[in-house]
Design an enzyme around this catalytic site. Structure first.
Site, mmCIF file in Angstrom:
data_model
loop_
_atom_site.group_PDB
_atom_site.id
_atom_site.type_symbol
_atom_site.label_atom_id
_atom_site.label_comp_id
_atom_site.label_asym_id
_atom_site.label_seq_id
_atom_site.Cartn_x
_atom_site.Cartn_y
_atom_site.Cartn_z
ATOM 1 N N GLN A 11 0.820 -1.210 0.000
ATOM 2 C CA GLN A 11 0.000 0.000 0.000
ATOM 3 C C GLN A 11 0.853 1.258 0.000
ATOM 4 O OE1 GLN A 11 -3.283 -1.143 2.443
ATOM 5 N NE2 GLN A 11 -4.076 0.917 2.490
ATOM 6 N N SER A 92 4.531 -5.923 2.981
ATOM 7 C CA SER A 92 3.194 -5.929 3.572
ATOM 8 C C SER A 92 2.199 -6.645 2.655
ATOM 9 C CB SER A 92 2.764 -4.493 3.903
ATOM 10 O OG SER A 92 1.541 -4.509 4.595
ATOM 11 N N LEU A 93 1.215 -5.921 2.095
ATOM 12 C CA LEU A 93 0.267 -6.527 1.153
ATOM 13 C C LEU A 93 0.995 -7.269 0.025
ATOM 14 C CD1 LEU A 93 -0.897 -5.321 -1.919
ATOM 15 C CD2 LEU A 93 -2.343 -6.821 -0.565
ATOM 16 N N ARG A 117 -8.980 -8.673 3.946
ATOM 17 C CA ARG A 117 -7.930 -8.123 4.819
ATOM 18 C C ARG A 117 -8.067 -6.604 4.905
ATOM 19 N NH1 ARG A 117 -2.491 -6.211 3.758
ATOM 20 N NH2 ARG A 117 -0.930 -6.873 5.298
ATOM 21 N N HIS A 202 0.072 -2.341 10.987
ATOM 22 C CA HIS A 202 1.270 -3.004 11.530
ATOM 23 C C HIS A 202 1.597 -2.537 12.954
ATOM 24 C CE1 HIS A 202 1.887 -5.081 7.812
ATOM 25 N NE2 HIS A 202 1.794 -3.949 7.158
ATOM 26 N N GLN A 251 1.414 -10.871 10.574
ATOM 27 C CA GLN A 251 1.906 -9.735 9.779
ATOM 28 C C GLN A 251 1.048 -8.473 9.944
ATOM 29 O OE1 GLN A 251 0.707 -8.645 6.174
ATOM 30 N NE2 GLN A 251 2.521 -9.171 4.994
#
Length: 316
Positions: A11, A92-93, A117, A202, A251
C-alpha cells in the site's frame, strides 16, 4: 550470475491508471484483471484504471488493486521472458503477490483474501483514533527506545515498517504518533512526517483485524511455495502452508522487516531484484540498503520490453 528475487510493493505504491497499458496490450494481463473483477463481483479494473484517487485509496480497494496490477505485470513479463526467481518477497500486502507468484496461493483466492484483509484493517480501529508517521534519519534502536517510553505512558506507538537505513514508519494511537513527531529530534531524527493513512497498520491496535483474518486464512487453499518467500515478520524464507498462514496472521499487527528481508536475500547471494507492480518504491528502498545490487521496476509494458535489452546487453 548471482541469484534473482522477484519483489512486490504494498500500500502506498498505487496510482490511478496502473496496469492499464498491459491490460490493453497483453491478453494474459487482461485475463488477470477480468478474473479479479469476477472474483470480487465489481469492476476493480475500473477503479485501478480510472479512479477517482479517493476511491482507489480506500484500503479494501487498494489492496486487491495492487495485487492484481503486480500479477498482471508478472504474467506479461513471464510470457516474454524465461527468467525464474530464486526467491520472492513482498512489502506488507505485497507478500500476498509474492505468494501468488510462488504458486502457494491461487490468484482469485488471493484477491478475495486481500479484499477481506483490507476491510478488517479498515474496521479494526475507528477513524481518527490511529495514525502513522515516517521517521527519517533516526537509528532503529534509539527510535525503539523512544516508542517504548511513550507506550509505557499509555499512548501506544510502535515500529511498523523498517524500510531502509534512516527510513522507519511508526504506527499506533494518534497521541503516541504525535509524541514521536514532537520528540523525534531528541533521538536525531531529521524529519518526522505524518502519513495520510486510514489506520494504524502493523501495530498491536490491528490485532482485531488479525483475528478475523485468521478465520479467512484457515479456509484458504494453499500449497507449498515453489520458491522460498521471505516473510515480513521474520525476514526469513518460508514455503510450508502452515507456517505461511501463521505469519500472514501475525503480519497484520507486526513490524514489516523490509530492510532485514533484503539484507537476508543479499546474504543468500541475490544480486538482482525485479519489482513487479505500480511505481518504483521497492527499487528505491533496495538501493538505499545496498547500492551494488541491480534493480528493475516492471511497472509498464515499456519496462517489460526494455528488460530484454538490458539483460541481453549485460550478458554479452
Amino acid at each position: 550470475m548471482g541469484k534473482i528475487a522477484f519483489v512486490f510493493p504494498g500500500q502506498g505504491a498505487q496510482s490511478v491508471g496502473m496496469g492499464k497499458d498491459v491490460y490493453e496490450a497483453a491478453a494474459e494481463s487482461r485475463r488477470i484483471f477480468d478474473a479479479a473483477d469476477e472474483a470480487l463481483g465489481y469492476s476493480l479494473s475500473r477503479i485501478a484504471f480510472e479512479g477517482p484517487e479517493e476511491e482507489l485509496k480506500i484500503t479494501y480497494h487498494t489492496q486487491p488493486a495492487l495485487l492484481t496490477t503486480s500479477i498482471a505485470y508478472l504474467e506479461a513479463f513471464r510470457a516474454r521472458h524465461d527468467v525464474r526467481p530464486d526467491f520472492a518477497a513482498g512489502h506488507s500486502l505485497g507478500e500476498y503477490s509474492a505468494l501468488v507468484a510462488a504458486g502457494a496461493i491461487g490468484f482469485e483466492d488471493a484477491v478475495r483474501t486481500v479484499r477481506a484483509r483490507g476491510e478488517f484493517m479498515e474496521q479494526a480501529v475507528p477513524g481518527g483514533i490511529g495514525a502513522m508517521a515516517a521517521v527519517l534519519g533516526a537509528e532503529r534502536d534509539a527510535l525503539q527506545r523512544l516508542c517504548s517510553e511513550i507506550s509505557s505512558g499509555g499512548a501506544v506507538v510502535e515500529l511498523a515498517n523498517l524500510n531502509c537505513p534512516g527510513q522507519i514508519v511508526v504506527s499506533g494511537s494518534k497521541e503516541g504518533v504525535a509524541a514521536v513527531i514532537e520528540r523525534g529530534k531528541e533521538i536525531g531524527a531529521k524529519r518526522v512526517l505524518q502519513l495520510e493513512v486510514s489506520g494504524p497498520f502493523h501495530s498491536s491496535l490491528m490485532k482485531p483485524a488479525s483475528e478475523r483474518l485468521a478465520g479467512v486464512l484457515a479456509e484458504l487453499p494453499m500449497k507449498s511455495a515453489a520458491v522460498p518467500v521471505v516473510a515480513n515478520v521474520t525476514a526469513k524464507a518460508v514455503q510450508e502452508p502452515g507456517e505461511i498462514r501463521e505469519l500472514l496472521v501475525e503480519q497484520v499487527h507486526s513490524s514489516v522487516l523490509w530492510e532485514d528481508s533484503v539484507s537476508w536475500l543479499i546474504a543468500q547471494g541475490v544480486d538482482t531484484f525485479v519489482e513487479f507492480g505500480s511505481g518504483t518504491v521497492l527499487a528505491g528502498l533496495i538501493k538505499k540498503i545496498d547500492r551494488t545490487v541491480k534493480t528493475y521496476s516492471i511497472n509498464s509494458l515499456e519496462a517489460i520490453n526494455k528488460f530484454q535489452l538490458e539483460t541481453a546487453a549485460s550478458s554479452d
